[in-house]
Design an enzyme around this catalytic site. Structure first.
Site, PDB file in Angstrom:
ATOM      1  N   CYS A  80      -4.758  -4.842   1.138  1.00 30.22           N
ATOM      2  CA  CYS A  80      -3.733  -5.514   1.950  1.00 30.22           C
ATOM      3  C   CYS A  80      -4.216  -5.841   3.357  1.00 30.22           C
ATOM      4  CB  CYS A  80      -2.457  -4.676   1.983  1.00 30.22           C
ATOM      5  SG  CYS A  80      -2.619  -3.039   2.739  1.00 30.22           S
ATOM      6  N   HIS A  98       1.090  -0.255   3.949  1.00 30.76           N
ATOM      7  CA  HIS A  98       0.999  -1.593   3.356  1.00 30.76           C
ATOM      8  C   HIS A  98       1.352  -2.639   4.396  1.00 30.76           C
ATOM      9  CE1 HIS A  98       0.688  -4.535   0.216  1.00 30.76           C
ATOM     10  NE2 HIS A  98       1.936  -4.956   0.380  1.00 30.76           N
ATOM     11  N   GLU A 152       0.612 -11.372  -0.232  1.00 30.34           N
ATOM     12  CA  GLU A 152       0.132 -10.001  -0.129  1.00 30.34           C
ATOM     13  C   GLU A 152      -0.946  -9.687  -1.154  1.00 30.34           C
ATOM     14  OE1 GLU A 152       2.965  -6.945  -1.231  1.00 30.34           O
ATOM     15  OE2 GLU A 152       3.923  -8.243  -2.720  1.00 30.34           O
TER      16      GLU A 152
END
Length: 283
Positions: free
Chosen positions: A98, A157, A169
């Site tokens: 990420c 994240h 993402e």
């Protein structure tokens, strides 16, 4: 009279045709579009970051744990995540995790490696133009803003906002980069808008590893975030508070870091015990 009346009617009909324009077709709802692109007006550098990330989505690049954290921004082969059996093939997959994707997108947008580091380091960047708490939802956000999940101590994240409730993402092992609906529930923490230009404020560098910031200028105060290593920080002000002795140094000066909304002892800031050019806190 009938012939003149007919001519007049024809003229009126022609004028009506010339003046009438068909209504513009209604725009399709952006949120229903699965494509990766800017879905609302935003800032130019941020839109370039979205474009760079979306190129990787369109190319079908894999999520790869640890991917994107090489010497330069860009996809790299990943590692096995000891906590995730699905990551067993990540060392064979050229891709991003990420934060690796965010690093690459903003490096492409700004022409320099602005956001090297983990999701926590990227959220707490000294290049923050504005921050948004979770309770503010999506209303104030623009494409290119960074969305984060976790706690102040551990943001696990990060994703790139596209607008219209959608984000790009690198989500998890076993999947490719994707476009998703923003997940506002659970441990959604908030968002940050990145400043790719000049940074205002007094910038310093920390030293040491695992240095905790605190909610108050006291060693007993709640922890906010630990610097994993030397980190560039923006200092708003400093004050005399609790005396701290650590690593052979003693100092009662603490600095307030607006990007963390937290304090750190000046012992771990490179420079004199009382920082030059930094005002005294009035709170």
């Amino acid at each position: 009279m009938l012939r003149r009346s007919g001519a007049l009617g024809t003229l009126i009909a022609l004028l009506a045709l010339l003046l009438w324009a068909p209504p513009a077709p209604a725009a399709a709802p952006a949120a229903a579009d699965g494509s990766c692109r800017v879905l609302a007006p935003g800032a130019s550098a941020a839109e370039r970051a979205v474009a760079a990330a979306c190129e990787q989505v369109a190319a079908g690049v894999w999520y790869s744990w640890g991917g994107g954290h090489g010497p330069q921004p860009g996809a790299t082969y990943g590692q096995v995540d000891p906590t995730d059996p699905a990551s067993e093939h990540d060392p064979e997959r050229l891709g991003f995790d990420c934060s690796g994707l965010i690093r690459y997108a903003y490096a492409q947008a700004a022409g320099s490696d602005l956001l090297d580091g983990t999701a926590s380091a990227q959220y707490y960047t000294h290049r923050a133009a504005e921050r948004f708490t979770a309770d503010r939802g999506l209303a104030p956000l623009l494409p290119g803003d960074l969305l984060v999940w976790g706690t102040s101590e551990d943001l696990h994240h990060i994703a790139l906002y596209l607008g219209a409730g959608r984000m790009a993402e690198a989500r998890q092992s076993g999947t490719k980069l994707m476009v998703s609906d923003v997940r506002l529930g659970g441990d959604y923490y908030g968002a940050v808008r990145v400043n790719t230009g000049l940074v205002n404020g007094s910038l310093f560098r920390t030293w040491g590893t695992g240095v905790w910031t605190k909610e108050l200028p006291s060693t007993a105060a709640a922890r906010v975030y630990a610097f994993p290593g030397p980190t560039t920080i923006r200092v708003q002000c400093q004050k005399h508070a609790e005396t701290v002795t650590s690593d052979g140094y003693t100092n009662d000066a603490w600095s307030y870091l607006p990007d963390y909304r937290a304090w750190v002892t000046n012992i771990y800031i490179q420079g004199p015990a009382w920082l030059d050019g930094v005002p005294t806190c009035t709170f």
